[in-house]
Design an enzyme around this catalytic site. Structure first.
Site, short mmCIF file in Angstrom:
data_model
loop_
_atom_site.label_atom_id
_atom_site.label_comp_id
_atom_site.label_asym_id
_atom_site.label_seq_id
_atom_site.Cartn_x
_atom_site.Cartn_y
_atom_site.Cartn_z
N ASP A 14 0.88 -1.16 0.00
CA ASP A 14 0.00 0.00 0.00
C ASP A 14 0.92 1.22 0.00
O ASP A 14 1.53 1.55 1.01
CB ASP A 14 -0.88 -0.03 1.26
CG ASP A 14 -1.67 1.26 1.48
OD1 ASP A 14 -1.65 2.14 0.58
OD2 ASP A 14 -2.30 1.39 2.54
N LYS A 76 2.69 11.16 -3.56
CA LYS A 76 1.67 10.45 -4.34
C LYS A 76 0.80 11.41 -5.14
O LYS A 76 0.31 11.09 -6.22
CB LYS A 76 0.82 9.63 -3.37
CG LYS A 76 -0.14 8.67 -4.02
CD LYS A 76 -0.76 7.80 -2.94
CE LYS A 76 -1.78 6.84 -3.48
NZ LYS A 76 -2.30 5.97 -2.41
#
Ligand code: AMP
Length: 625
Positions: A14, A76
């Site tokens: 993740d 991100k």
């Protein structure tokens, strides 16, 4: 199908905005891999030194205030984006973001131009090291998760980051799909529509997934070939738990200024401390009804404040409603009604807030899945996908029946089983219990798994407390405990005290953590120990019930003592002494007592005391009248 011992390990990753995790799935099911200090979460922060050296994780995050321009966080948000696409994000970033070739977003530190992929690669490399240390072998392959709304460029950038870290990215999967896989959704071979509600620190995503089963029947093969179609997504890339921290900080600042003077300024270091205070307060309010804040402002000024859960909820209600509105948008886009959503899966640390759970449950008219740690559920699901792709460990994911019985602890350390092993899911059971002590206002519900009769020989799955019961004599409260296991093996335990209406509940994944061999061993042991265990259980039950009888008889004798004829009293005293001696002996050593003799002594006193109880009732009626 490859044998797990010979196939190459594939890990699940993740790669998060704030934190990243790595997980692995073996025959016990998926588990998070931790670093040498036991930490599971790797902060997604990277500091670039003047020489270009990269410091990754906690060491980078903890010094972000000192090195704001050299520490890359939330990278991100930049992955696979052009400078125009991230204009809205840049104001939240402490480092410099510039346009690179083809106006791609690049990070400039110490006159060095870095791509977001390189930064993500540093995080992935560190996760790979963690995995290799934890598994004791080389790791070359990974499944990595991305948000459902990521476009091709963002997905490609994530793949490239993996490649830079020396990883073969065998599959990129959507975060909501991973969350569904962690809960085993898709295993049943039935079509399902689910919502994945993901509320983290700084982002909110709601995704509606349609699970289209393959024709592979059920189990791991079904999960692999089922199709997890994203029907719609909605959300807000700048909405999350940080906003709640900010609300608390603003409240505290306002009140401090009000109490101690409007001119009071807060330097950045104080702001930072206040923010941490606020977050701790918020987290406390997820478990407790109130939290206190105390801040020493120096010069004898002390700010003290107690925040009740109710006040906190009123404060955050508009924030929660923004997420609920987004859920409505996602449903409209998917052309679905809330009623058509079969399940809701909760992801992200902020879903621990009770009001969030409550509102999401009300909106979708179903109790959301919260059994798996919301910070870990995506990584665990990535590992499930990795396990399926490795072709190994699929047995752990099969669940059509309950592998081991489920029950709760009762008085004296015995186990009352509510759901028997090999029951087909879904299944439910409920049972009534009461208390063993007078005036008990809280009851502990301890959930156990196993075939043996005593708590010490079973596996603990969790516990919770039913609080706020009005004080009543022992044996009077009516506690109803209900177990419900749904098709995905998720166990909901609810406890209700019928007289007061008090209720508490917990949700548990009842299936992870045991290999098929261990299940077999547990079953064999239960057979070997069956006779002795049953005898023990019987003695414990007798002891608990006899002790309650003795207490009631003592109470009654106190009330009507003056009316009891001498010979009847003698008979009672003899029997009481005998039963008491058996209770005492069974407490010292349960095996020293003969269960049949114990049973007979208890029954005999029960028969003898009928007349006494009648006398007590008559007396009560007379006194009342
Ligand atoms: P995530 O981005 O998923 O790691 O979620 C982080 C957010 O969850 C932060 O805003 C945390 O303050 C918040 N959080 C973590 N634990 C709790 C809790 N027990 N109650 C409320 N918020 C929490």
């Amino acid at each position: 199908m490859a044998d797990s011992a010979h196939s190459e390990p594939i890990v699940g990753i993740d790669l998060g905005t704030t934190n990243s995790l790595v997980a692995f799935c073996d025959e016990r099911g998926p588990r998070i891999l931790t670093d040498e200090t036991g930490a599971a979460l790797l902060p997604s922060a990277v500091r670039i030194g003047p020489d270009g050296a990269m410091t990754v994780g906690r060491a980078a995050r903890d010094h972000i205030v000192e090195f704001p321009r050299e520490t890359v966080h939330s990278v991100k948000r930049l992955m696979g984006q052009t400078i125009e696409q991230v204009r809205g994000d840049v104001e939240y970033l402490s480092y410099e973001v510039v346009a690179g070739e083809g106006s791609a977003a690049r990070i400039r530190i110490h006159d060095r131009l870095l791509s977001p992929q390189e930064i993500s690669a540093a995080i992935l490399k560190r996760l790979r090291e963690i995995a290799e240390r934890a598994l004791g072998c080389v790791v070359n392959k990974a499944v990595i998760t991305v948000p459902a709304y990521f476009d091709d460029a963002q997905r490609q950038a994530t793949r490239d980051a993996g490649r830079f870290a020396g990883l073969d990215v065998v599959r990129i999967i959507n975060e909501p799909t991973a969350a569904a896989l962690a809960y085993g959704i898709g295993r049943s071979g039935e079509p399902e529509t689910i919502a994945v509600y993901d509320l983290g620190g700084g982002t909110f995503d709601i995704s509606i997934l349609q699970i289209i089963p393959s024709d592979e029947g059920s189990g791991a093969e079904a999960m692999d070939s089922a199709f997890y179609q994203v029907r719609s997504t909605a959300g807000d890339t700048h909405l999350g738990g940080d906003d709640v921290d900010r609300l608390i900080v603003e409240l505290v600042q306002r009140e401090i200024r009000g109490q101690f003077g409007v001119s009071l300024q807060f330097p950045p270091s104080t702001q930072q401390a206040l923010r941490r205070f606020a977050e701790a307060t918020k987290i406390r309010l997820s478990d407790e009804d109130a939290a206190s804040i105390e801040i020493d402002l120096g010069e004898g000024r002390r700010y003290q404040r107690r925040i009740e859960r109710g006040e906190f909820e009123a404060m955050i209600a508009p924030w929660v409603e923004r997420t609920i509105n987004a859920c409505g948008r996602a449903l409209r886009d998917a052309k679905l009604d809330a009623k058509q959503i079969d399940r809701v899966v909760m992801v992200g640390g902020s879903t621990r807030i009770p009001l969030v759970r409550q509102r999401v449950g009300e909106f979708f008219q179903t109790r959301p899945y919260t059994a798996i740690d919301p910070d870990r559920v995506v990584a665990l699901g990535a590992a499930v996908q990795a396990g399926i792709l490795a072709g190994s460990h699929t047995q752990a994911l099969l669940l059509d029946v309950i592998p081991l019985s489920l029950g709760i602890e009762t008085m004296g350390g015995a186990v009352a089983k509510l759901i028997m092993r090999n029951s087909t899911v879904p299944c439910s059971a409920s049972e009534r219990f009461s208390t063993s002590a007078d005036g008990q206002t809280s009851i502990k519900i301890h959930i156990l798994q196993g075939e043996r009769e005593l708590v010490q020989d079973c596996r603990s799955l969790g516990e919770f407390h039913l609080r706020g019961i009005p004080p009543m004599p022992a044996g009077i409260p009516q506690l109803e405990v209900t177990f419900h296991v749904d098709v995905n093996g998720i166990l909901d335990v609810t406890a209700v005290e019928k007289r007061s209406g008090k209720r508490a509940a917990v949700q548990i994944v009842a299936t992870h953590g045991l290999t098929p061999d261990e299940v077999d061993r547990i079953e064999r042991e239960s057979i070997t120990h069956a006779r002795r265990d049953m005898a023990m259980h019987r003695i414990i039950d007798l002891r608990v019930n006899a002790a309650l009888d003795l207490k009631w008889i003592a109470d009654a004798m106190k009330r009507v003592g003056d009316e009891i004829p001498a010979d009847y009293r003698r008979e009672l005293d003899e029997q009481i002494a005998h039963l008491q001696s058996l209770v005492d002996a069974s407490e010292r050593d349960p095996h020293s007592v003969d269960a049949d003799a114990f049973h007979e002594a208890k029954e005999s006193l029960d028969r003898a005391s009928v007349r006494l109880h009648e006398m007590a009732i008559t007396r009560s009626l007379r006194e009342e009248g």
